[in-house]
Each structure stands twice: as structure tokens, then as C-alpha cells.
Design an enzyme around this catalytic site. Structure first.
Site, PDB file in Angstrom:
ATOM      1  N   ARG A   1      31.161  21.683  27.762  1.00  8.00           N
ATOM      2  CA  ARG A   1      29.908  22.413  27.961  1.00  8.00           C
ATOM      3  C   ARG A   1      30.041  23.255  29.215  1.00  8.00           C
ATOM      4  O   ARG A   1      31.038  23.154  29.933  1.00  8.00           O
ATOM      5  CB  ARG A   1      28.674  21.491  27.979  1.00  8.00           C
ATOM      6  CG  ARG A   1      28.831  20.098  28.504  1.00  8.00           C
ATOM      7  CD  ARG A   1      29.191  20.003  29.948  1.00  8.00           C
ATOM      8  NE  ARG A   1      28.318  20.809  30.772  1.00  8.00           N
ATOM      9  CZ  ARG A   1      28.605  21.280  31.958  1.00  8.00           C
ATOM     10  NH1 ARG A   1      29.782  21.036  32.525  1.00  8.00           N
ATOM     11  NH2 ARG A   1      27.756  22.007  32.639  1.00  8.00           N
ATOM     12  N   GLY A   2      29.018  24.086  29.465  1.00  3.54           N
ATOM     13  CA  GLY A   2      29.116  25.058  30.557  1.00  3.54           C
ATOM     14  C   GLY A   2      29.565  26.383  29.957  1.00  3.54           C
ATOM     15  O   GLY A   2      30.543  26.426  29.199  1.00  3.54           O
ATOM     16  N   ALA A   3      28.847  27.457  30.304  1.00  6.45           N
ATOM     17  CA  ALA A   3      29.025  28.729  29.595  1.00  6.45           C
ATOM     18  C   ALA A   3      30.481  29.215  29.537  1.00  6.45           C
ATOM     19  O   ALA A   3      31.012  29.462  28.440  1.00  6.45           O
ATOM     20  CB  ALA A   3      28.104  29.784  30.213  1.00  6.45           C
TER      21      ALA A   3
ATOM     22  N   ARG B   1      26.174  26.971  19.694  1.00  6.72           N
ATOM     23  CA  ARG B   1      25.132  26.931  20.722  1.00  6.72           C
ATOM     24  C   ARG B   1      24.686  28.381  20.963  1.00  6.72           C
ATOM     25  O   ARG B   1      25.525  29.266  21.121  1.00  6.72           O
ATOM     26  CB  ARG B   1      25.654  26.304  22.025  1.00  6.72           C
ATOM     27  CG  ARG B   1      26.094  24.844  21.835  1.00  6.72           C
ATOM     28  CD  ARG B   1      26.340  24.161  23.170  1.00  6.72           C
ATOM     29  NE  ARG B   1      25.099  23.887  23.873  1.00  6.72           N
ATOM     30  CZ  ARG B   1      25.035  23.473  25.133  1.00  6.72           C
ATOM     31  NH1 ARG B   1      26.143  23.334  25.838  1.00  6.72           N
ATOM     32  NH2 ARG B   1      23.868  23.222  25.701  1.00  6.72           N
TER      33      ARG B   1
ATOM     34  N   ASP C   1      23.820  30.755  32.152  1.00 13.09           N
ATOM     35  CA  ASP C   1      24.304  30.830  30.764  1.00 13.09           C
ATOM     36  C   ASP C   1      24.199  32.244  30.214  1.00 13.09           C
ATOM     37  O   ASP C   1      24.938  32.633  29.311  1.00 13.09           O
ATOM     38  CB  ASP C   1      23.538  29.852  29.884  1.00 13.09           C
ATOM     39  CG  ASP C   1      24.014  28.445  30.177  1.00 13.09           C
ATOM     40  OD1 ASP C   1      23.511  27.852  31.147  1.00 13.09           O
ATOM     41  OD2 ASP C   1      24.925  27.968  29.475  1.00 13.09           O
TER      42      ASP C   1
ATOM     43  N   ASN D   1      19.437  29.450  32.577  1.00 14.30           N
ATOM     44  CA  ASN D   1      20.337  28.372  33.016  1.00 14.30           C
ATOM     45  C   ASN D   1      19.695  27.043  32.615  1.00 14.30           C
ATOM     46  O   ASN D   1      18.589  27.020  32.027  1.00 14.30           O
ATOM     47  CB  ASN D   1      20.582  28.457  34.535  1.00 14.30           C
ATOM     48  CG  ASN D   1      21.705  27.543  34.993  1.00 14.30           C
ATOM     49  OD1 ASN D   1      22.795  27.531  34.391  1.00 14.30           O
ATOM     50  ND2 ASN D   1      21.476  26.744  36.016  1.00 14.30           N
ATOM     51  N   LYS D   2      20.374  25.965  32.922  1.00 14.62           N
ATOM     52  CA  LYS D   2      19.929  24.619  32.525  1.00 14.62           C
ATOM     53  C   LYS D   2      18.456  24.396  32.834  1.00 14.62           C
ATOM     54  O   LYS D   2      17.965  24.792  33.891  1.00 14.62           O
ATOM     55  CB  LYS D   2      20.811  23.601  33.251  1.00 14.62           C
ATOM     56  CG  LYS D   2      20.496  22.138  32.999  1.00 14.62           C
ATOM     57  CD  LYS D   2      20.454  21.785  31.534  1.00 14.62           C
ATOM     58  CE  LYS D   2      21.684  22.178  30.762  1.00 14.62           C
ATOM     59  NZ  LYS D   2      21.513  22.060  29.282  1.00 14.62           N
TER      60      LYS D   2
ATOM     61  N   GLN E   1      24.340  16.175  33.836  1.00 15.61           N
ATOM     62  CA  GLN E   1      25.539  16.930  34.236  1.00 15.61           C
ATOM     63  C   GLN E   1      25.746  16.886  35.757  1.00 15.61           C
ATOM     64  O   GLN E   1      26.876  16.943  36.231  1.00 15.61           O
ATOM     65  CB  GLN E   1      25.421  18.398  33.800  1.00 15.61           C
ATOM     66  CG  GLN E   1      25.514  18.642  32.308  1.00 15.61           C
ATOM     67  CD  GLN E   1      24.155  18.706  31.664  1.00 15.61           C
ATOM     68  OE1 GLN E   1      23.206  18.055  32.116  1.00 15.61           O
ATOM     69  NE2 GLN E   1      24.019  19.460  30.602  1.00 15.61           N
TER      70      GLN E   1
HETATM   71  O1  MRU Z   1      24.041  22.428  28.416  1.00 14.30           O
HETATM   72  P1  MRU Z   1      25.165  22.807  29.333  1.00 14.30           P
HETATM   73  O2  MRU Z   1      25.717  21.647  30.092  1.00 14.30           O
HETATM   74  O3  MRU Z   1      26.230  23.606  28.620  1.00 14.30           O
HETATM   75  O4  MRU Z   1      24.506  23.769  30.412  1.00 14.30           O
HETATM   76  C1  MRU Z   1      25.326  24.286  31.417  1.00 14.30           C
HETATM   77  C2  MRU Z   1      24.611  25.095  32.427  1.00 14.30           C
HETATM   78  O5  MRU Z   1      23.430  25.318  32.335  1.00 14.30           O
HETATM   79  C3  MRU Z   1      25.444  25.695  33.522  1.00 14.30           C
HETATM   80  O6  MRU Z   1      24.715  25.795  34.698  1.00 14.30           O
HETATM   81  C4  MRU Z   1      25.900  27.098  33.084  1.00 14.30           C
HETATM   82  O7  MRU Z   1      26.506  27.052  31.834  1.00 14.30           O
HETATM   83  C5  MRU Z   1      26.821  27.710  34.063  1.00 14.30           C
HETATM   84  S1  MRU Z   1      28.407  26.948  34.028  1.00 14.30           S
HETATM   85  C6  MRU Z   1      29.436  27.772  35.089  1.00 14.30           C
END
Ligand code: MRU
Length: 351
Positions: free
Chosen positions: A50-52, A93, A243, A253-254, A202
Site C-alpha cells: 500500500r502507499g501510492a 484501488r 495519494d 491522503n489517508k 499504518q
Molecule cells: O491506504 P494506504 O495505506 O494505501 O494509504 C496510504 C496513504 O495515504 C499515504 O499517505 C500515501 O499513499 C502517500 S505514500 C508515500
């Protein structure tokens, strides 16, 4: 200061997409070895990765994998297989634009190979090379971004972050945590407060794990403690990842990021977003146009294996929120730092 080199997020290894299973951290450091596109797609959907930027890297490797699995001597058959894989991976996603950016890059490579008259073997090799380069470049991009952002961190800066925007969320090094790492490398002795980040944790599980591995001081707090600690004067700045950044500077973002930005604004604290240019989506006019993923009930209604919401009571689970551009002090990218008015500064960065 270096990123601990005894783990990695995702890479191509011996004919498979291999990734650390982020669902199991910090208890177990186990790697998944995925040998088909469906497995890669499910790993993204289930948050094993996970993470963009990491989602983008994984999708690129998944597209390359689909080409390796097609043994036909006909390059068009390989191309058809890759198109099918891209469609499946794109459906995993919806919010992180890096996913679509990476798949577009793989499709462009496919088109270039076809235009050059590549045979099936050359298409397979070309796509694999492109995906591996994309992952390697992601690390370089994060390092460049970190170098730009390090100057924003004062000596001994106490940084609050949310979710995980670290090496685990990228090809390595990280975006928000890339700035933290670069500040540490520059001798600024930053310390980090990591929001635990309900419901997937996370921050508690991943940000704390990777910063501790690098000996960067990190303290975990629950999400509802952030405003209190700002009021107590225990935070100097906030840095988060993204994201998707819309053309006007609105940032998805999250979930919980928007609240944090409001708290930062109320306490006169800078609120920085660290994101590679591949996260900036000039085709999305404002945050209102960003699709927000809604995830399932279980991640909210269970804690570990234990139910924490009575059976039959509904939950809501938007996984992301949008922070309006006016709450964002600056956006740190590998090409430099953008400030308001974002419509102009982001367009200039990407031109
Ligand atoms: O649901 P996730 O864990 O994929 O969400 C991740 C985030 O919101 C991060 O802050 C974002 O992707 C930036 S990662 C460099």
C-alpha cells in the site's frame, strides 16, 4: 544515515513479484512471492502492499509479469494479455493516481515496442526493463524530494506525520519520511510523532517499524492526541504524503489528514505535503473530483480478531479525505517546492 538495507518493499525476483507483506508487520517480516496477475491485484486490494508510489511500482511489475506469462510467439497476443492485466490492476484501488500513472507508462512502453516492430520476446523484455526502471527511479525521486524538503525541518524539529509515507509506501526511502530521513542525514536531529492511523494502523505498525530500523526517534500516538500535543507545544511541523494532488493543490491522503491540517492551522503550525510529481494529477481540477475509496466493514468493526462494533450496527469507512489547498503550506516534490497559488506553481513544476 542510510535506509536499513535488510528489507525491501517490492521488486522483481526470479520470475515473480516479491513484496514484504505489510499486513503482518511489525510482528512478522514475511515476503509474498506472486506469480500471477490476480495475486498481484489482490495484494494491492488487501493492503499487503500500500502507499501510492508503492502501488504504482507493484502495478508496473504486475503488468510486466503478465507479459512474461504469455508464451505466445505473437507480439499481439502478449499485448492483449498486458491490456487485460492493466484493466484488472486498474480496478484495485481508485484514489492513488500513481496506480494509473504507472499503468499508463507501461501501456506507452507497449505501444512504443509495437511501433518499433518488436517481436514477442522483445516485448516481454522491454516491459520488464521498464517496470524495474520505474521502481529504481522511484527511490531516486524520493531521495531528490527528501533533499528539497530537508531545509524545511528546523534543528531538532518535532515532526508529526500520519499514515505511512515511508520506504514501505514507495520503492524505498519514502516521501514524508524521505524528508525526515534527509533531515536526519543533514544532521538536523528530527524526531517523529507517528499518528497510529486507524483503522489499518499504518502509523503504529509501519512508520514506527521503519523509523526504528533507521534509529530515527519515533513516538506513536493515537490519532485523537494530535490536537492536544500541538496545544502543549510538542509539535513544530506536520509532514504527510499524498495519494493524489489535484491541479488546484487540494490533497487526497489517508483519512484523518484533513483533521490534522485543521488542527495545524488552528495552532499556527506549517502543514507540508511531500509527494512525487507522479502523484500530481493536473487532469483532476479539484479535490471534489478525486474518487475516495470506501473500504469494507471488517477493518473498522474488528480490532485484531475481536469485534468492537455490535453486530448489525453499520459503519462508514472512507479510506481517504481531501485537505483543501488553503490549509497546505507547501508541496514538496523531487522538482522543488510548490506554494500557493497552486494552480500556477504545480503546472509550472510539471511543465
Ligand atoms: O491506504 P494506504 O495505506 O494505501 O494509504 C496510504 C496513504 O495515504 C499515504 O499517505 C500515501 O499513499 C502517500 S505514500 C508515500
Amino acid at each position: 544515515m542510510k535506509v536499513a538495507d535488510d528489507w525491501f518493499t517490492v521488486r522483481w525476483q526470479d520470475g515473480a513479484v516479491v513484496m514484504i507483506d505489510q499486513r503482518l508487520l511489525p510482528e512478522q517480516e514475511a515476503y509474498l512471492r506472486l506469480v500471477d496477475v490476480e495475486g498481484v491485484a489482490r495484494a494491492i486490494e488487501d493492503l499487503a502492499v500500500r502507499g501510492a508510489p508503492a502501488i504504482g511500482c507493484t502495478a508496473a511489475l504486475g503488468a510486466a509479469l503478465s507479459a512474461q506469462l504469455c508464451t505466445s510467439p505473437d507480439p499481439q497476443a502478449v499485448a492483449d494479455e498486458v491490456e487485460r492485466a492493466c484493466a484488472r490492476l486498474a480496478a484495485t484501488r481508485p484514489t492513488a493516481v500513481n496506480l494509473f500513472w504507472a499503468l499508463a507508462r507501461m501501456r506507452d512502453t507497449l505501444a512504443e515496442l509495437a511501433a518499433g516492430g518488436a517481436d514477442a520476446a522483445a516485448v516481454r523484455a522491454g516491459l520488464l526493463k521498464e517496470a524495474c526502471e520505474l521502481v529504481e527511479q522511484d527511490v531516486e525521486i524520493c531521495r531528490a524530494l527528501g533533499a528539497h524538503g530537508a531545509g524545511l525541518v528546523p534543528e531538532g524539529g518535532r515532526i508529526l506525520t500520519h499514515c505511512n509515507a515511508g520506504g514501505l509506501a514507495t520503492g524505498g526511502y519514502g516521501t514524508a519520511l524521505g524528508v525526515v530521513r534527509a533531515a536526519a542525514e543533514a544532521g538536523r536531529n528530527p524526531t517523529v510523532l507517528a499518528d497510529e492511523t486507524r483503522p489499518f494502523l499504518q502509523g503504529a505498525r509501519l512508520t514506527a517499524w521503519e523509523l526504528a530500523r533507521d534509529d530515527i526517534p519515533v513516538t506513536v500516538i493515537t490519532d485523537n492526541m494530535a490536537a492536544h500535543l500541538m496545544q502543549q507545544g510538542e509539535v513544530d511541523l506536520v509532514i504527510v504524503g499524498a495519494d493524489r494532488v489535484a491541479a488546484n493543490g487540494d490533497v487526497a491522503n489517508k483519512i484523518g489528514t484533513y483533521g490534522l491540517a485543521l488542527h495545524a492551522s488552528a495552532h499556527g503550525l506549517p502543514f507540508y505535503v511531500a509527494a512525487p510529481c507522479s502523484t500530481i494529477d493536473l487532469g483532476t481540477e479539484s479535490g471534489a473530483d478525486i474518487p475516495i475509496e470506501e473500504r469494507g466493514r471488517d477493518e473498522i468493526a474488528e480490532f485484531g480478531a475481536r469485534p468492537v462494533v455490535p453486530a448489525g450496527v453499520p459503519v462508514r469507512h472512507p479510506a481517504f479525505d481531501v485537505t483543501p489547498a488553503e490549509l497546505v503550506t507547501a508541496i514538496v516534490t523531487e522538482r522543488g517546492i510548490a506554494q500557493a497559488p497552486y494552480t500556477e506553481s504545480l503546472a509550472a513544476l510539471l511543465s
